[in-house]
Design a protein around this motif. Structure first.
Motif, PDB file in Angstrom:
ATOM      1  N   LYS A  11      52.663   0.057 -61.498  1.00 59.85           N
ATOM      2  CA  LYS A  11      52.255  -0.164 -60.116  1.00 59.85           C
ATOM      3  C   LYS A  11      50.985   0.630 -59.802  1.00 59.85           C
ATOM      4  O   LYS A  11      50.020   0.109 -59.232  1.00 59.85           O
ATOM      5  CB  LYS A  11      53.389   0.266 -59.187  1.00 59.85           C
ATOM      6  N   ALA A  12      51.010   1.877 -60.186  1.00 60.09           N
ATOM      7  CA  ALA A  12      49.841   2.721 -59.945  1.00 60.09           C
ATOM      8  C   ALA A  12      48.637   2.191 -60.714  1.00 60.09           C
ATOM      9  O   ALA A  12      47.520   2.129 -60.189  1.00 60.09           O
ATOM     10  CB  ALA A  12      50.145   4.159 -60.363  1.00 60.09           C
TER      11      ALA A  12
ATOM     12  N   LYS B   6      42.538  -2.572 -60.443  1.00 60.23           N
ATOM     13  CA  LYS B   6      42.001  -3.456 -59.413  1.00 60.23           C
ATOM     14  C   LYS B   6      40.695  -2.884 -58.865  1.00 60.23           C
ATOM     15  O   LYS B   6      39.707  -3.586 -58.675  1.00 60.23           O
ATOM     16  CB  LYS B   6      43.045  -3.512 -58.294  1.00 60.23           C
ATOM     17  N   GLU B   7      40.742  -1.599 -58.619  1.00 61.06           N
ATOM     18  CA  GLU B   7      39.591  -0.952 -57.978  1.00 61.06           C
ATOM     19  C   GLU B   7      38.451  -0.703 -58.968  1.00 61.06           C
ATOM     20  O   GLU B   7      37.290  -0.974 -58.656  1.00 61.06           O
ATOM     21  CB  GLU B   7      40.053   0.387 -57.384  1.00 61.06           C
TER      22      GLU B   7
ATOM     23  N   ASN C 219      46.862  -0.900 -59.228  1.00 59.34           N
ATOM     24  CA  ASN C 219      45.988  -0.547 -58.106  1.00 59.34           C
ATOM     25  C   ASN C 219      44.678   0.067 -58.570  1.00 59.34           C
ATOM     26  O   ASN C 219      43.614  -0.220 -58.020  1.00 59.34           O
ATOM     27  CB  ASN C 219      46.706   0.435 -57.173  1.00 59.34           C
TER      28      ASN C 219
ATOM     29  N   ASP D 185      45.552  -9.834 -56.578  1.00 63.15           N
ATOM     30  CA  ASP D 185      44.963  -8.652 -57.215  1.00 63.15           C
ATOM     31  C   ASP D 185      45.452  -8.494 -58.646  1.00 63.15           C
ATOM     32  O   ASP D 185      44.682  -8.247 -59.566  1.00 63.15           O
ATOM     33  CB  ASP D 185      45.295  -7.397 -56.411  1.00 63.15           C
ATOM     34  N   GLU D 186      46.749  -8.646 -58.797  1.00 63.96           N
ATOM     35  CA  GLU D 186      47.331  -8.511 -60.125  1.00 63.96           C
ATOM     36  C   GLU D 186      46.770  -9.574 -61.080  1.00 63.96           C
ATOM     37  O   GLU D 186      46.378  -9.273 -62.204  1.00 63.96           O
ATOM     38  CB  GLU D 186      48.865  -8.652 -60.058  1.00 63.96           C
TER      39      GLU D 186
END
Lengths: 210, 210, 210, 210
Positions: C25-26, C32-33, C29, C111-112
């Motif tokens: 999960k982390a 993505k960034e 994110n 995003d994923e």
DNA sequence: CATGAATGAGGATTCATTCAT
DNA sequence: GATGAATGAATCCTCATTCAT
């Protein structure tokens, strides 16, 4: 140990003087802003108005530029000093005047003086002595003046004190540049000159306690 | 504007102090020899006894080391000063003693002091103020002492002169390091201290001419 | 070629699942960034809420994280797909519904999906096939559905066209993420779904010219 | 927002073009093999046949190379496209031919195209828009062609559908590169082109059900 | 199991200097 | 004499990974 010769690939001595003058001028401005190490030879070439190749026709290495800069600044200071201080017999008034003249010169050339004060140490072990020699010669100007004043009986100092006083004068001049971040807030050049002269010559003791 | 915090990736505060101490010590020696710019981070790491990776666990950039060096030297000087100068009421003898103590400290730490005065200018515009602040604080120690002596009636100086005299004392201490190439040939520390104290406080004028 | 096993130093299987879930999960994110390469393992550990040491108790290398991320995203997409598409006999309406469901899932997990689309190629030659396999399995879901619809006589396609159409559907879904910089300006998801479905199934020819 | 200028230290514009061409060619090959992040500037320099110093005479940063690569690929694709598609009035045959030409170009430059689509995301936020602009311009080529065909009455599409169809054509071309791991096993380029054209233009619905 | 300090290979970039034109 | 393209050693800094506690 006269002036150190910096060799050049170019023969025309006039041209050498001219180009080096341009280089030094550009370099001082850049050193002033970013220091010697953070200034590149390319920047110096560009600011001087010629190519990097040409730059290296007139010097052998980056350090040569620093040497020329230091040399040029000393010559500048000494020249201005000589213009205004006639080397006559010594007197307290002469000393005072010499201090004022010297502080004025330092103030006019404060960027140059600061650059030199901060960058000399970047000179190689080979070049450094030549520059320190110049510093010593400047000290000797004052030393001589003070010595004569002592001989005239206007000052009461032993030989070592004469030397030290000369050092102090020199340093108080440089101090006006390297502590300007603080001194400028407190004093104008006139005030600074007046007060330093007073402190140098009269001391601070309350007479009633002497 | 308290002390500037240098962040570290390491959490253990004790360890940070210890490791940074080692780093600073090694760095001072290297800077002393070659100056800040000519010293590489690898050299510092090696001389400190740990890897380059570890070095960067304790600082963010090479400049941080310089800042820590400067900071550490100021703390060193101030600490030694505080140890030996009790902050009592002012008197000429106190001032004299403080000067002597200060000159002694400068002499003991001459390498460090020299490094600092030659390299501060390499600090970024961001870090510089913090270091100048420290310099100012040191000046203020003497300023305060002199002011009290004036209030006791032992010295005859206006407020601006007090400030300037404090500056002069500081600079004469530094001068012992940055002009040592010349001064050491002429004077021992004791002589230098004695003579500078005399010149600072008594001035040079031959009384018969005052 | 089932799911690739990622070994862990920890024995407790439950804990492994939990921790890896947090890591993934982390990581998503962060990827993505900043993308996979610009994200550090330290950042992932921190964002996951445990130490770098702990991170490496659950994976062997940074790439393992990427693999887990990709794996997790595929599972996520497939799960949501399975929840909503009952695998019954094929019909055009079923296909339409499946497309709509799939586009919805892609939109929810945009995003994923984007991360995966952009970063799979960073997987090693060893891990890549496992992930491409999953992609193929997803394609096969649609392939099967279309094949049945063809068998029902509602679509007129040869076997190769069935495969290709399935590919096209998959890609049109991903396209909604990797061309969103342009598509989002023009269409809402509903419009996009409606129009793509129309183009996919009805083609564009003006009937009068057929 | 015209083409982003990448500054160079070299002045000779011709030389810049030549050298950058060599750099880009070498870089594409390396990126193809290892991706942008795993390729080092040294490798690029070496593969280009000059030193790392020379490399940096022609670009400012590694990212500049990526930008030049992307830019160069777009120009390559567009050039080949323009050579073969005369921009006349639209017709279905024109569209079909354009698709075939485009798919052919993509196939010829498949490595380049693949590199580009996998690495654009590594461009900085500053450079990305310039590249997306190019992608949009390519889309617009097809958009325009389709629009004219609609105006000729040969296609029955609203404005939004025209845009989307153009996007789809572009993406199906890219798909031939980024899904080649799967597509190549099933189809030759000719088959792929023929089938995609058919699906794009005719749709799939069994006429009896329309 | 969890932690986080230590490691060092590796990578991007700079810049003084040379030399062919 | 002037130019500026080419060079590559040198340098700062990052970050995946390990391992002692």
């Amino acid at each position: 140990m006269a002036r150190k010769e910096v060799p050049s690939l170019v023969k025309d001595e006039k041209l050498i003087q001219k180009r080096r003058g341009e280089m030094v001028k550009a370099a001082v401005n850049l050193f002033k802003e970013n220091g010697f190490h953070r200034t590149t030879t390319r920047e110096i070439a560009k600011a001087s108005g010629f190519s990097i190749g040409t730059l290296y026709e007139y010097i052998r290495s980056k350090e040569d530029i620093l040497y020329l800069v230091c040399d040029s600044i000393y010559e500048g200071v000494r020249e201005k000093l000589n213009e205004q201080i006639g080397m006559t017999e010594g007197s307290i008034d002469h000393v005072k005047k010499a201090i004022a003249v010297y502080f004025n010169v330092v103030d006019e050339m404060q960027d140059e003086v600061l650059v030199m004060y901060q960058e000399v140490k970047s000179l190689s072990r080979e070049a450094l002595p030549y520059v320190l020699k110049k510093e010593l010669e400047m000290t000797e100007i004052f030393e001589e003046l003070i010595k004569q004043t002592v001989e005239q009986g206007e000052l009461d100092l032993c030989e070592e004190e004469v030397k030290l006083l000369a050092h102090n004068i020199l340093v108080h001049g440089q101090m006006w540049t390297f502590r300007r971040w603080s001194l400028r807030k407190e004093y104008s050049l006139e005030e600074y000159t007046k007060m330093q002269t007073h402190l140098l010559l009269n001391g601070v003791k309350n007479k009633s306690f002497t």
